[in-house]
Scaffold this motif. Structure first.
Motif, PDB file in Angstrom:
ATOM      1  N   ALA A  42     -32.754 -19.762  73.814  1.00  0.00           N
ATOM      2  CA  ALA A  42     -33.069 -18.824  72.748  1.00  0.00           C
ATOM      3  C   ALA A  42     -33.525 -17.512  73.365  1.00  0.00           C
ATOM      4  O   ALA A  42     -33.890 -17.451  74.549  1.00  0.00           O
ATOM      5  CB  ALA A  42     -34.151 -19.386  71.829  1.00  0.00           C
ATOM      6  N   LYS A  43     -33.503 -16.486  72.550  1.00  0.00           N
ATOM      7  CA  LYS A  43     -33.882 -15.157  73.029  1.00  0.00           C
ATOM      8  C   LYS A  43     -35.327 -15.137  73.519  1.00  0.00           C
ATOM      9  O   LYS A  43     -35.656 -14.459  74.500  1.00  0.00           O
ATOM     10  CB  LYS A  43     -33.675 -14.147  71.904  1.00  0.00           C
ATOM     11  N   LEU A  57     -38.243 -26.366  69.585  1.00  0.00           N
ATOM     12  CA  LEU A  57     -38.618 -25.500  70.700  1.00  0.00           C
ATOM     13  C   LEU A  57     -37.460 -25.363  71.682  1.00  0.00           C
ATOM     14  O   LEU A  57     -36.891 -26.369  72.116  1.00  0.00           O
ATOM     15  CB  LEU A  57     -39.837 -26.062  71.436  1.00  0.00           C
ATOM     16  N   PRO A  58     -37.077 -24.151  72.040  1.00  0.00           N
ATOM     17  CA  PRO A  58     -36.052 -23.975  73.071  1.00  0.00           C
ATOM     18  C   PRO A  58     -36.594 -24.409  74.425  1.00  0.00           C
ATOM     19  O   PRO A  58     -37.812 -24.414  74.650  1.00  0.00           O
ATOM     20  CB  PRO A  58     -35.760 -22.473  73.038  1.00  0.00           C
ATOM     21  N   SER A  59     -35.706 -24.766  75.315  1.00  0.00           N
ATOM     22  CA  SER A  59     -36.130 -25.168  76.661  1.00  0.00           C
ATOM     23  C   SER A  59     -36.091 -24.020  77.650  1.00  0.00           C
ATOM     24  O   SER A  59     -36.687 -24.104  78.724  1.00  0.00           O
ATOM     25  CB  SER A  59     -35.247 -26.313  77.167  1.00  0.00           C
ATOM     26  N   VAL A  60     -35.391 -22.935  77.287  1.00  0.00           N
ATOM     27  CA  VAL A  60     -35.223 -21.831  78.240  1.00  0.00           C
ATOM     28  C   VAL A  60     -34.871 -20.561  77.473  1.00  0.00           C
ATOM     29  O   VAL A  60     -34.290 -20.623  76.382  1.00  0.00           O
ATOM     30  CB  VAL A  60     -34.109 -22.196  79.260  1.00  0.00           C
ATOM     31  N   CYS A  65     -31.880 -18.950  81.785  1.00  0.00           N
ATOM     32  CA  CYS A  65     -30.913 -20.005  81.498  1.00  0.00           C
ATOM     33  C   CYS A  65     -29.912 -20.160  82.648  1.00  0.00           C
ATOM     34  O   CYS A  65     -29.335 -19.176  83.120  1.00  0.00           O
ATOM     35  CB  CYS A  65     -30.154 -19.688  80.215  1.00  0.00           C
ATOM     36  N   PRO A  66     -29.696 -21.383  83.118  1.00  0.00           N
ATOM     37  CA  PRO A  66     -28.688 -21.595  84.164  1.00  0.00           C
ATOM     38  C   PRO A  66     -27.283 -21.388  83.622  1.00  0.00           C
ATOM     39  O   PRO A  66     -27.073 -21.352  82.402  1.00  0.00           O
ATOM     40  CB  PRO A  66     -28.912 -23.047  84.584  1.00  0.00           C
ATOM     41  N   GLN A  67     -26.329 -21.269  84.517  1.00  0.00           N
ATOM     42  CA  GLN A  67     -24.940 -21.125  84.105  1.00  0.00           C
ATOM     43  C   GLN A  67     -24.470 -22.408  83.436  1.00  0.00           C
ATOM     44  O   GLN A  67     -24.606 -23.506  83.966  1.00  0.00           O
ATOM     45  CB  GLN A  67     -24.043 -20.804  85.294  1.00  0.00           C
ATOM     46  N   ALA A  68     -23.895 -22.253  82.267  1.00  0.00           N
ATOM     47  CA  ALA A  68     -23.380 -23.402  81.519  1.00  0.00           C
ATOM     48  C   ALA A  68     -22.039 -23.852  82.076  1.00  0.00           C
ATOM     49  O   ALA A  68     -21.182 -23.028  82.419  1.00  0.00           O
ATOM     50  CB  ALA A  68     -23.225 -23.043  80.048  1.00  0.00           C
ATOM     51  N   ASP A  69     -21.860 -25.168  82.145  1.00  0.00           N
ATOM     52  CA  ASP A  69     -20.524 -25.732  82.290  1.00  0.00           C
ATOM     53  C   ASP A  69     -19.881 -25.815  80.914  1.00  0.00           C
ATOM     54  O   ASP A  69     -18.684 -25.603  80.762  1.00  0.00           O
ATOM     55  CB  ASP A  69     -20.591 -27.122  82.933  1.00  0.00           C
ATOM     56  N   LEU A  70     -20.718 -26.122  79.921  1.00  0.00           N
ATOM     57  CA  LEU A  70     -20.266 -26.123  78.529  1.00  0.00           C
ATOM     58  C   LEU A  70     -21.246 -25.292  77.719  1.00  0.00           C
ATOM     59  O   LEU A  70     -22.439 -25.597  77.668  1.00  0.00           O
ATOM     60  CB  LEU A  70     -20.181 -27.549  77.975  1.00  0.00           C
ATOM     61  N   LEU A  71     -20.744 -24.242  77.108  1.00  0.00           N
ATOM     62  CA  LEU A  71     -21.529 -23.386  76.226  1.00  0.00           C
ATOM     63  C   LEU A  71     -21.182 -23.732  74.793  1.00  0.00           C
ATOM     64  O   LEU A  71     -20.000 -23.804  74.446  1.00  0.00           O
ATOM     65  CB  LEU A  71     -21.203 -21.916  76.491  1.00  0.00           C
TER      66      LEU A  71
END
Length: 227
Positions: A42-43, A57-60, A65-71
């Motif tokens: 989340a922002k 609650l967002p985690s990051v 945020c790490p690079q997603a393999d799946l967004l």
């Protein structure tokens, strides 16, 4: 000795007034992929209000945020805010550039479109908003799950579970996908045959349009046309 599976980073975008099942349905499936690492981005690191009266609650945040393999972008009435938030759209562009899969559930596809990620693609969204896809250079294709290259879009809400099982089958094979489906007892047998406009009473479809979707559609159209 069992090899440790390579981490597979799954990033879900969270935003206020999200349809929680758009997120939690596929998340329940995707979390069972060997090596899956779930991130809810989340922002800001603040509670996200869902459309069901509770918060998550967002985690990051976007920066960490790490690079997603799946967004994956869920939908909901809060999509209006996403379409008007350049920081969120840029986050989607940045993540999509390195992702193996760029995906959405329900009206989350409109956010992908606003980020410029549906140009020339076949895609789907919630049945009430399919006409908006063409505004982003996409071609609407009827289906609960539509795949065009690495872009996968799902229809409304519950389609997210079908989408997630499709991903599992592609990554780990049909046996794994079927095992997860069985473990979750995903065996749809709804009490009514009214889950899609093609099968529902036309009067019911018209009522939903009048009471809910027409005004929301108009609002979204105005936002898209003004951008």
């Amino acid at each position: 000795m069992t090899d440790t599976p390579k981490p597979f980073h799954i990033v879900f975008l969270l935003f206020d007034d999200i349809t929680q099942l758009d997120f939690t349905g596929p998340a329940q499936v995707l979390a069972r992929i060997p090596g899956a690492v779930m991130h809810t981005a989340a922002k800001a690191m603040e509670p996200i209000q869902t459309d069901c009266g509770f918060a998550m609650l967002p985690s990051v945040n976007f920066v960490d945020c790490p690079q997603a393999d799946l967004l994956c972008v869920p939908g909901g009435f809060g999509t209006k805010g996403v379409l008007q938030d350049e920081a969120t759209l840029q986050f989607l562009r940045d993540q999509a550039a390195g992702a193996q899969y760029v995906t959405s559930i329900c009206t989350g596809s409109l956010a992908l479109g606003a980020a410029g990620l549906l140009e020339g693609k076949r895609a789907t969204t919630h049945w009430a908003y399919t006409a908006l896809l063409q505004k982003f250079g996409a071609t609407y294709e009827k289906g609960r799950v539509v795949k065009h290259g690495n872009v996968i879009t799902a229809g409304g809400v519950t389609s997210g579970i079908d989408f997630a099982l499709t991903i599992v089958a592609e990554l780990g094979g049909e046996n794994l996908a079927q095992a997860i489906q069985l473990a979750l007892e995903y065996d749809p047998d709804p009490p009514f045959k009214s889950g899609h406009p093609d099968r529902a009473d036309p009067k019911l479809v018209a009522m939903l349009h009048e009471r809910v979707y027409d005004s929301t559609l108009q609002g979204l159209e105005e936002i898209i046309d003004a951008s």
